[in-house]
Design an enzyme around this catalytic site. Structure first.
Site, short mmCIF file in Angstrom:
data_model
loop_
_atom_site.label_atom_id
_atom_site.label_comp_id
_atom_site.label_asym_id
_atom_site.label_seq_id
_atom_site.Cartn_x
_atom_site.Cartn_y
_atom_site.Cartn_z
N ASP A 8 0.81 -1.73 0.25
CA ASP A 8 -0.04 -0.24 0.16
C ASP A 8 1.16 1.16 0.01
O ASP A 8 2.22 1.27 0.17
CB ASP A 8 -0.82 0.00 0.93
CG ASP A 8 -1.65 1.18 1.35
OD1 ASP A 8 -2.43 1.81 0.63
OD2 ASP A 8 -1.92 1.70 2.53
N SER A 9 -0.04 2.47 -0.44
CA SER A 9 1.20 3.97 -0.38
C SER A 9 1.85 3.95 1.23
O SER A 9 2.63 4.52 1.37
CB SER A 9 -0.24 5.12 0.01
OG SER A 9 -0.72 5.16 0.41
N TYR A 40 -0.77 8.12 -2.38
CA TYR A 40 -1.58 7.56 -3.97
C TYR A 40 -2.55 8.52 -4.88
O TYR A 40 -2.22 8.45 -5.79
CB TYR A 40 -1.36 6.73 -4.00
CG TYR A 40 -0.17 5.17 -4.24
CD1 TYR A 40 1.35 6.03 -3.53
CD2 TYR A 40 -0.16 3.96 -4.26
CE1 TYR A 40 2.36 5.17 -3.72
CE2 TYR A 40 1.91 2.91 -3.93
CZ TYR A 40 2.16 3.56 -3.68
OH TYR A 40 3.37 2.73 -3.88
N GLY A 41 -2.97 8.90 -3.39
CA GLY A 41 -4.49 9.47 -4.42
C GLY A 41 -4.57 10.05 -5.15
O GLY A 41 -5.25 10.68 -5.75
N CYS A 71 -4.47 -1.98 -1.96
CA CYS A 71 -4.72 -0.04 -1.79
C CYS A 71 -5.47 0.11 -3.52
O CYS A 71 -5.37 -0.72 -4.50
CB CYS A 71 -3.41 0.38 -2.15
SG CYS A 71 -3.37 1.92 -2.79
N ASN A 72 -6.69 0.48 -2.77
CA ASN A 72 -7.86 0.58 -4.05
C ASN A 72 -7.09 1.79 -5.41
O ASN A 72 -7.28 1.48 -6.08
CB ASN A 72 -8.69 1.40 -3.21
CG ASN A 72 -10.00 0.18 -2.81
OD1 ASN A 72 -9.02 0.44 -1.54
ND2 ASN A 72 -10.75 0.23 -2.85
N THR A 73 -6.69 2.63 -4.62
CA THR A 73 -5.94 3.58 -5.55
C THR A 73 -4.82 2.49 -6.84
O THR A 73 -5.10 3.49 -7.59
CB THR A 73 -4.93 4.57 -5.22
OG1 THR A 73 -5.92 5.22 -4.10
CG2 THR A 73 -4.34 5.61 -6.37
N GLU A 150 -2.09 7.60 8.40
CA GLU A 150 -1.16 7.57 8.85
C GLU A 150 -0.32 7.58 9.91
O GLU A 150 0.61 7.33 10.16
CB GLU A 150 -0.16 8.26 7.46
CG GLU A 150 -0.66 8.21 6.07
CD GLU A 150 0.22 6.29 6.19
OE1 GLU A 150 1.45 6.31 6.25
OE2 GLU A 150 -0.53 5.28 5.62
N CYS A 182 -11.58 2.90 0.32
CA CYS A 182 -10.28 3.50 0.14
C CYS A 182 -9.32 2.03 1.61
O CYS A 182 -9.91 2.03 3.24
CB CYS A 182 -9.62 5.04 0.61
SG CYS A 182 -7.77 4.79 1.27
N THR A 183 -8.36 1.39 1.57
CA THR A 183 -7.67 0.50 2.54
C THR A 183 -7.70 1.38 3.79
O THR A 183 -7.09 0.28 5.46
CB THR A 183 -6.84 -0.26 2.35
OG1 THR A 183 -5.21 0.53 1.28
CG2 THR A 183 -7.00 -1.48 1.09
N HIS A 184 -6.82 2.92 3.49
CA HIS A 184 -7.66 2.99 5.38
C HIS A 184 -8.40 3.25 6.22
O HIS A 184 -8.02 3.50 7.49
CB HIS A 184 -6.41 4.88 5.01
CG HIS A 184 -4.55 5.05 4.38
ND1 HIS A 184 -4.69 4.56 3.68
CD2 HIS A 184 -3.93 5.06 5.28
CE1 HIS A 184 -3.17 5.33 3.03
NE2 HIS A 184 -2.73 5.39 4.68
N1 DGL Z 1 -5.12 3.47 0.75
C1 DGL Z 1 -4.75 3.52 -0.62
C2 DGL Z 1 -6.13 2.92 -1.32
O1 DGL Z 1 -6.89 2.24 -0.78
C3 DGL Z 1 -5.03 4.64 -0.67
C4 DGL Z 1 -4.30 6.23 0.16
C5 DGL Z 1 -3.41 6.81 -1.08
O2 DGL Z 1 -3.96 8.15 -1.20
O3 DGL Z 1 -2.14 6.67 -0.73
O4 DGL Z 1 -6.45 3.82 -2.05
#
Ligand code: DGL
Length: 261
Positions: A8-9, A40-41, A71-73, A150, A182-184
């Site tokens: 993930d990011s 990453y978004g 990570c979805n992104t 984070e 988003c996994t966060h």
């Molecule tokens: N955790 C990431 C996701 O699932 C993205 C977070 C980010 O923007 O880095 O999309």
């Protein structure tokens, strides 16, 4: 020895890691947090593909043969690309739980919370058109949630207020299913559930992804792993990663290393 890699990011993918560790308690897991490049978004697809390829190469060098893009992104931007570039590796990707949300809604209104990159990506539009054409799908990009998670800031009054600012208007609009894309965000699910209690369900796809990972591992001819070693790499600060890891998941008997890439 074959291992399962997850990346993930940053620390968000630990919500998926937690589900995979529960589903496959004997497996060796290697987690990579690309904190140097988080978030990453807002990055371009091209940039995310390059970052994802670099991480995949590193995980393959660590003997990972199954890789969960936690990570979805990154899944939206790079999953097809990674499958083309690394044909010997089995990739499992993430996407917002639009389909279960569209099936479960009674009000006909669902919400999808994700990063801008995910919401603007082709994959999301395709999923929405395929599974949620008959419902109204509101999309929201919560601006500060990734940064809060984070920092491990998941339970302060400010974070609670930020979650309320996003969730309440959705409830007022009649949304009864909220898909986390988003996994966060699952680390903020306790706050969301508290605010949405009785009015909407929160859908986290981690368990479904973990189940799929367990099925793929069981079906593949990979030599079984029995060591249950847990290794974490970050391209950011090791001590800070360790502090947040403990805050999010509790004390971990695990090795954390700085990533050399
Ligand atoms: N955790 C990431 C996701 O699932 C993205 C977070 C980010 O923007 O880095 O999309």
């Amino acid at each position: 020895m074959t291992k399962i890699g997850l990346f993930d990011s940053g620390v968000g993918g630990l919500s998926v890691w937690r589900a995979v560790a529960r589903a496959l308690p004997q497996s060796d897991l290697v987690y990579f947090a690309d904190q140097k490049y988080c978030p990453y978004g807002l990055r371009s697809q091209q940039e995310i593909r390059a970052l994802a390829a670099r991480i995949t190469k590193f995980l393959v060098e660590q003997n990972c043969r199954v890789i969960v893009v936690a990570c979805n992104t990154a899944s939206a931007a790079a999953l097809y690309f990674l499958r083309q570039q690394f044909p010997a590796i089995t990739f499992i990707g993430m996407e917002p739980a639009v389909k279960p949300a569209a099936r479960a809604t009674r009000s006909g209104k669902i919400a999808v919370l994700a990063t801008r990159g995910t919401l603007e990506g082709e994959l999301f539009h395709h999923t929405r058109d395929e599974f949620a054409r008959h419902v109204q799908a509101l999309t929201v990009y919560p601006t500060d949630w990734v940064e809060r998670v984070e920092r491990g800031d998941i339970d302060s009054p400010e974070t609670y207020a930020s979650v309320r600012r996003v969730i309440e208007p959705l409830l007022d609009a009649g949304v009864d299913e909220i898909a986390l894309g988003c996994t966060h965000y699952p680390f903020l699910a306790p706050a969301m559930e508290n605010i949405a209690a009785g009015r909407a369900s929160i859908l986290d796809p981690s368990d479904a992804v973990a189940k799929q990972t367990a099925r793929i591992v069981a079906e593949s001819a990979l030599p079984p792993t029995r060591n249950a070693t847990l290794t974490y790499y970050t391209s950011g600060n090791v001590a800070e990663f360790g502090r947040v890891l403990e805050k999010l998941l509790g004390p971990q008997a695990a090795e954390i290393a700085f990533s050399p890439i």
